[in-house]
Design an enzyme around this catalytic site. Structure first.
Site, PDB file in Angstrom:
ATOM      1  N   GLN A 142       3.690  -7.595   3.439  1.00  0.00           N
ATOM      2  CA  GLN A 142       2.868  -7.019   4.072  1.00  0.00           C
ATOM      3  C   GLN A 142       1.774  -8.366   4.159  1.00  0.00           C
ATOM      4  O   GLN A 142       1.523  -9.119   4.028  1.00  0.00           O
ATOM      5  CB  GLN A 142       1.769  -6.164   3.238  1.00  0.00           C
ATOM      6  CG  GLN A 142       3.133  -5.135   2.786  1.00  0.00           C
ATOM      7  CD  GLN A 142       2.178  -3.864   1.593  1.00  0.00           C
ATOM      8  OE1 GLN A 142       1.956  -4.406   0.687  1.00  0.00           O
ATOM      9  NE2 GLN A 142       2.288  -2.565   2.546  1.00  0.00           N
TER      10      GLN A 142
ATOM     11  N   VAL B 258      -2.710  -6.994  -1.107  1.00  0.00           N
ATOM     12  CA  VAL B 258      -1.803  -6.004  -0.237  1.00  0.00           C
ATOM     13  C   VAL B 258      -0.514  -6.220  -1.169  1.00  0.00           C
ATOM     14  O   VAL B 258      -0.673  -7.306  -1.928  1.00  0.00           O
ATOM     15  CB  VAL B 258      -0.959  -6.650   1.100  1.00  0.00           C
ATOM     16  CG1 VAL B 258      -2.130  -6.206   2.331  1.00  0.00           C
ATOM     17  CG2 VAL B 258      -0.365  -8.273   1.496  1.00  0.00           C
ATOM     18  N   SER B 259       0.105  -4.829  -1.302  1.00  0.00           N
ATOM     19  CA  SER B 259       1.615  -4.419  -2.417  1.00  0.00           C
ATOM     20  C   SER B 259       2.524  -6.273  -2.696  1.00  0.00           C
ATOM     21  O   SER B 259       2.740  -6.320  -3.752  1.00  0.00           O
ATOM     22  CB  SER B 259       1.800  -3.254  -3.139  1.00  0.00           C
ATOM     23  OG  SER B 259       0.036  -3.163  -3.087  1.00  0.00           O
ATOM     24  N   THR B 260       3.016  -6.194  -1.851  1.00  0.00           N
ATOM     25  CA  THR B 260       4.352  -7.435  -1.449  1.00  0.00           C
ATOM     26  C   THR B 260       4.078  -8.503  -0.776  1.00  0.00           C
ATOM     27  O   THR B 260       3.216  -8.617   0.112  1.00  0.00           O
ATOM     28  CB  THR B 260       5.838  -6.337  -0.431  1.00  0.00           C
ATOM     29  OG1 THR B 260       4.987  -6.373   0.698  1.00  0.00           O
ATOM     30  CG2 THR B 260       5.413  -4.740  -1.437  1.00  0.00           C
TER      31      THR B 260
END
Length: 186
Positions: free
Chosen positions: A16, A11-13
């Protein structure tokens, strides 16, 4: 020789969760799952590095979607090519394709290009949003650490010969901030 199915989730962050991907990967037979919480643009993803290091000829790498491997066409294709040369199969659950075939490699190129396009569109929309906010006089980015009164005080104390460390203690901020606002390099 036994083969292994390895899963990779990203996931990007930090806000998340990889849980939905992990559930999909487990359902697809992944025995070990490695995860990262960082942008796919970055090449220094420790979870991906561990997964790639663990893979042996005959093993399979499973991802929830091809864009989990990276956000640029070159990055994804390099990873797929490397794995193919090492005799590792790659399965992407969303796309449902076998990337060891010519048609699968073509599809991988298209999907990777779409992921890169999506990333560029997000970047453009974010930049447009920041420009619109700035044009309306709104604060863009992080708010300043010091207000005008604190900056004035810091500059006066510095001009009076006070040390940067003492000024930082008085104002309640870091020395780097004092250096930045008094326009003097450390």
């Amino acid at each position: 020789m036994t083969t292994e199915t390895i899963g990779y989730a990203r996931v990007s962050t930090q806000g998340q969760s990889t849980d939905p991907q992990v559930d999909q990967l487990r359902a697809a037979g992944a025995e070990r799952i490695y995860c990262d919480k960082m942008s796919g643009v970055r090449s220094d993803r420790p979870g991906l590095a561990e997964a790639l290091d663990r893979l042996r000829p005959g093993d399979t790498l499973v991802v929830a979607a091809l864009d989990r491997l990276g956000r640029s066409v070159i990055q994804v294709l390099n990873t797929l090519t490397d794995l193919d040369h090492r005799g590792v199969a790659v399965r992407s659950l969303r796309e449902g394709l076998d990337f060891s075939t010519p048609a699968g490699r073509l599809a991988a190129t298209v999907f990777a290009a779409m992921a890169e396009l999506e990333r560029e569109l997000i970047r453009e929309r974010a930049a447009a949003g920041r420009a619109a906010a700035k044009a309306r006089g709104r604060q863009v980015g992080r708010p300043p650490v010091l207000d005008a009164e604190q900056v004035d005080l810091a500059r006066k104390l510095r001009a009076a010969g006070e040390s940067v460390a003492a000024i930082a203690r008085i104002i309640g901020t870091s020395r780097a901030t004092i250096y930045r606002w008094t326009e003097e390099a450390p």
